[in-house]
Design an enzyme around this catalytic site. Sequence first.
Site, mmCIF file in Angstrom:
data_model
loop_
_atom_site.group_PDB
_atom_site.id
_atom_site.type_symbol
_atom_site.label_atom_id
_atom_site.label_comp_id
_atom_site.label_asym_id
_atom_site.label_seq_id
_atom_site.Cartn_x
_atom_site.Cartn_y
_atom_site.Cartn_z
ATOM 1 N N SER A 142 0.833 -1.198 0.000
ATOM 2 C CA SER A 142 0.000 0.000 0.000
ATOM 3 C C SER A 142 0.866 1.246 0.000
ATOM 4 O O SER A 142 2.008 1.229 0.477
ATOM 5 C CB SER A 142 -0.890 0.012 1.245
ATOM 6 O OG SER A 142 -1.541 1.254 1.412
ATOM 7 N N TYR A 155 -2.652 -0.406 9.788
ATOM 8 C CA TYR A 155 -2.551 -0.836 8.388
ATOM 9 C C TYR A 155 -1.181 -0.484 7.831
ATOM 10 O O TYR A 155 -0.546 -1.302 7.153
ATOM 11 C CB TYR A 155 -3.655 -0.154 7.589
ATOM 12 C CG TYR A 155 -3.799 -0.661 6.174
ATOM 13 C CD1 TYR A 155 -4.352 -1.907 5.916
ATOM 14 C CD2 TYR A 155 -3.402 0.116 5.090
ATOM 15 C CE1 TYR A 155 -4.502 -2.376 4.614
ATOM 16 C CE2 TYR A 155 -3.551 -0.332 3.788
ATOM 17 C CZ TYR A 155 -4.100 -1.579 3.555
ATOM 18 O OH TYR A 155 -4.236 -2.033 2.268
ATOM 19 N N LYS A 159 1.779 -3.087 6.292
ATOM 20 C CA LYS A 159 2.252 -3.018 4.918
ATOM 21 C C LYS A 159 3.723 -2.620 4.846
ATOM 22 O O LYS A 159 4.450 -3.088 3.943
ATOM 23 C CB LYS A 159 1.392 -2.044 4.120
ATOM 24 C CG LYS A 159 -0.053 -2.487 3.963
ATOM 25 C CD LYS A 159 -0.184 -3.837 3.248
ATOM 26 C CE LYS A 159 -1.632 -4.150 2.896
ATOM 27 N NZ LYS A 159 -1.765 -5.413 2.135
#
Length: 250
Positions: A142, A155, A159
Site C-alpha cells: 500500500s 494498516y 504493509k
Amino acid sequence: MATRNGTPMFDFTNRTILVTGASGGIGGATVRLLLQHGADVIAAGTSEENLAPIVAETGVRGLPFDLHSEDAVRDALAGLPLSGVVNCAGFGGEIATPQETDIKVFDEVIAVNTRGALLVTKYAAQSMIAAGRGGSIVNVSSQAALVALYGHVSYAASKAALDSITRVSALELGRHNIRVNSVNPTVVMTPMSAFYWGRDEIQGPFLEAMPLGRYATEAEIAAPIVFLLSDAASMITGVSLPIDGGYTAR
C-alpha cells in the site's frame, strides 16, 4: 509483441499462479487478467462460499484455507507446482490514532497482511525451490507503507513490514531464480475502503494532493501485478512499486 527466446513475455501458458484474496476487487481483477494471458490460476480465499462467485465466473480452481494457521497454509500449498504467487489477501482494520488503537485489531491486521503473506511466501518458495524452475512472488502492499496517512497506524505498520519482507525475500531467494516484489497502490474504491475514503471531507483534500487527481481502478492495479509476474520483469526484484497517481512523489 515483445518476446524472450521466441516466447511472448506475457504468455503464462503452463504456469500455475496462486492468488490469495481472490474474492476481493483487486484479487478478482488479477485472476481475470492472468486468465487472459493463459495462466492456470488458483484462487485462494477464506472459504468456499467467499470464492464461489469468482470460481463460477471464471472457472478457476478455488482453494480455501485459513491464513492464520501455519498448518493450514502448509497443507494447502503442499505439492502445488507454482510458478507465481500474488499475496493479495488483506484486512483494513480500523481508522484510529496511535493512542486510540485497539491492539486486538492491530494484531489481526498484522496476522492477515503480514504474517499470512509471509506464511504463503514460506511454503510457496519451498515448492518453487524444489521444482527448480524459479518463480515470481508479488505482494500487494500500500501507499500507506511509503507515506504517513492519518488514522492508518495499524494498516501502515502491516504493509511497511510486508515491504521489508519483500526486500529480504528478494535477497534470499534470488539465488533460486525467484523474484519477489511488491506493488503499493493508492486507494481503490472497494467496499473495504469506501467507508472512509468515500467521505467528501476525506477524498477532497486527498485527491487534490495527488498529481493525477483520482482514485485507481482495480484493473490499474492488476496490470502491474501481472507485469511483475511476467518475463517482461525478469530483471526486477526487491522493488516496492507505487501505483498511486504520483501521491508519494510529493
